[in-house]
Write an enzyme that holds these catalytic residues in place. Structure first.
Site, mmCIF file in Angstrom:
data_model
loop_
_atom_site.group_PDB
_atom_site.id
_atom_site.type_symbol
_atom_site.label_atom_id
_atom_site.label_comp_id
_atom_site.label_asym_id
_atom_site.label_seq_id
_atom_site.Cartn_x
_atom_site.Cartn_y
_atom_site.Cartn_z
ATOM 1 C CE LYS A 11 -4.105 -2.111 2.116
ATOM 2 N NZ LYS A 11 -5.152 -1.959 3.164
ATOM 3 C CE1 TYR A 51 -9.424 -3.094 -0.271
ATOM 4 C CE2 TYR A 51 -8.460 -1.190 -1.346
ATOM 5 C CZ TYR A 51 -8.321 -2.317 -0.549
ATOM 6 O OH TYR A 51 -7.095 -2.671 -0.043
ATOM 7 N NE ARG A 87 -7.006 -12.613 4.935
ATOM 8 C CZ ARG A 87 -7.546 -11.388 4.804
ATOM 9 N NH1 ARG A 87 -7.327 -10.684 3.705
ATOM 10 N NH2 ARG A 87 -8.274 -10.869 5.771
ATOM 11 N NE ARG A 104 -2.671 -5.441 6.980
ATOM 12 C CZ ARG A 104 -3.743 -6.074 6.528
ATOM 13 N NH1 ARG A 104 -4.234 -7.105 7.202
ATOM 14 N NH2 ARG A 104 -4.323 -5.688 5.409
ATOM 15 C CG ASN A 114 -3.910 -2.036 6.645
ATOM 16 O OD1 ASN A 114 -3.738 -1.719 5.481
ATOM 17 N ND2 ASN A 114 -4.960 -2.730 7.049
ATOM 18 C CG HIS A 117 -5.339 -6.053 -0.667
ATOM 19 N ND1 HIS A 117 -6.607 -6.089 -0.113
ATOM 20 C CD2 HIS A 117 -5.352 -6.906 -1.715
ATOM 21 C CE1 HIS A 117 -7.342 -6.933 -0.833
ATOM 22 N NE2 HIS A 117 -6.608 -7.437 -1.809
ATOM 23 C CD GLU A 128 -8.740 -8.882 -4.108
ATOM 24 O OE1 GLU A 128 -9.549 -8.358 -3.338
ATOM 25 O OE2 GLU A 128 -7.630 -9.339 -3.723
HETATM 26 P P1 RTP Z 1 -7.145 -5.872 2.907
HETATM 27 O O1 RTP Z 1 -8.447 -6.155 2.194
HETATM 28 O O2 RTP Z 1 -6.612 -4.480 2.648
HETATM 29 O O3 RTP Z 1 -6.134 -6.951 2.682
HETATM 30 O O4 RTP Z 1 -7.402 -5.899 4.480
HETATM 31 P P2 RTP Z 1 -8.247 -6.938 5.319
HETATM 32 O O5 RTP Z 1 -8.809 -8.013 4.440
HETATM 33 O O6 RTP Z 1 -7.413 -7.343 6.477
HETATM 34 O O7 RTP Z 1 -9.417 -5.998 5.842
HETATM 35 P P3 RTP Z 1 -10.826 -5.654 5.156
HETATM 36 O O8 RTP Z 1 -11.901 -5.938 6.144
HETATM 37 O O9 RTP Z 1 -10.928 -6.271 3.801
HETATM 38 O O10 RTP Z 1 -10.730 -4.070 5.005
HETATM 39 C C1 RTP Z 1 -10.071 -3.482 3.912
HETATM 40 C C2 RTP Z 1 -9.236 -2.325 4.402
HETATM 41 O O11 RTP Z 1 -10.095 -1.298 4.893
HETATM 42 C C3 RTP Z 1 -9.487 -0.650 5.979
HETATM 43 N N1 RTP Z 1 -10.332 -0.751 7.155
HETATM 44 N N2 RTP Z 1 -10.528 0.239 7.962
HETATM 45 N N3 RTP Z 1 -11.434 1.899 10.089
HETATM 46 C C4 RTP Z 1 -11.784 0.606 10.046
HETATM 47 O O12 RTP Z 1 -12.442 0.088 10.910
HETATM 48 C C5 RTP Z 1 -11.329 -0.195 8.937
HETATM 49 N N4 RTP Z 1 -11.629 -1.465 8.721
HETATM 50 C C6 RTP Z 1 -10.995 -1.813 7.592
HETATM 51 C C7 RTP Z 1 -8.170 -1.323 6.253
HETATM 52 O O13 RTP Z 1 -7.129 -0.545 5.658
HETATM 53 C C8 RTP Z 1 -8.319 -2.655 5.572
HETATM 54 O O14 RTP Z 1 -7.067 -3.151 5.179
HETATM 55 MG MG MG Z 2 -9.871 -7.579 2.661
#
Ligand code: RTP
Ligand code: MG
Length: 142
Positions: A11, A51, A87, A104, A114, A117, A128
Site C-alpha cells: 500500500k 474495493y 494473510r 502490519r 496498514n 493488502h 483481484e
Molecule cells: P485488505 O483487504 O486491505 O487486505 O485488508 P483486510 O482483508 O485485512 O481488511 P478488510 O476488512 O478487507 O478491510 C479493507 C481495508 O479497509 C481498511 N479498514 N478500515 N477503520 C476501520 O475500521 C477499517 N476497517 C478496515 C483497512 O485498511 C483494511 O485493510
Molecule cells: Mg480484505
C-alpha cells in the site's frame, strides 16, 4: 497442499516508507514466489471498483482516498496455501492487534495505513488478479 495464487498490494504508506524490498523479502522467506508485479497509481474509479465489496462500509471513502494517495506495488504471489500464508505474513487488519513479526505489526501504524493488502478467498484472488493482470503477465516457475 494446493498451489494457489493470491493478489497482494504493497500500500502507499509502505511504498512511501521504502519498504517494498522488506515486504518482498518476507513473502519469499515464507515460501511465496512473486510471479507478476507492477507499480500502479490507481485512479479513484479503479480504487472504488477494486474495493467495491466495502462500498457500504463507513470507512469506504477513507480507504479509497488512502489507496489513491500514492503509487502501490501490485503483485501475484504463488505457493502452497498462498492465500492463507500471505494473510498470515501480513497479520491482523489493525496493526495494534497484529502479532509481532508480521508486516502490519512491524511496518504499519494504523488500520487505515496498514502496509499491505491480500486476497481473502480463492474467488476473491481470481477476481483481484484479473483486475490487474492478464494470463500472459503471470510467470510461474513450477
Ligand atoms: P485488505 O483487504 O486491505 O487486505 O485488508 P483486510 O482483508 O485485512 O481488511 P478488510 O476488512 O478487507 O478491510 C479493507 C481495508 O479497509 C481498511 N479498514 N478500515 N477503520 C476501520 O475500521 C477499517 N476497517 C478496515 C483497512 O485498511 C483494511 O485493510
Ligand atoms: Mg480484505
Amino acid at each position: 497442499m494446493a498451489v494457489e495464487r493470491t493478489l497482494s498490494i504493497v500500500k502507499p504508506d509502505a511504498v512511501a516508507a521504502n519498504n517494498i524490498g522488506e515486504i518482498y523479502r518476507r513473502f519469499e522467506t515464507a515460501g511465496l514466489q512473486i510471479v507478476a508485479a507492477r507499480m500502479v497509481h490507481m485512479t479513484q474509479a479503479q480504487a472504488e471498483s477494486f474495493y467495491a465489496v466495502h462500498r457500504e462500509r463507513p470507512f469506504f471513502s477513507a480507504l479509497v482516498n488512502f489507496m489513491i494517495s500514492g503509487p502501490v506495488m501490485v503483485q501475484v504471489l504463488e505457493g502452497d496455501d498462498a492465500i492463507r500464508k500471505n494473510r498470515e505474513v501480513m497479520g491482523a487488519t489493525n496493526p495494534a492487534e497484529a502479532a509481532a513479526g508480521t508486516i502490519r505489526h512491524d511496518l504499519a501504524e494504523t488500520v487505515d495505513a496498514n502496509a499491505a493488502h491480500g486476497s481473502d478467498s480463492p474467488e476473491t484472488a481470481r477476481d483481484e488478479i484479473a483486475f490487474f493482470f492478464g494470463d500472459d503477465d503471470l510467470h510461474s516457475r513450477n
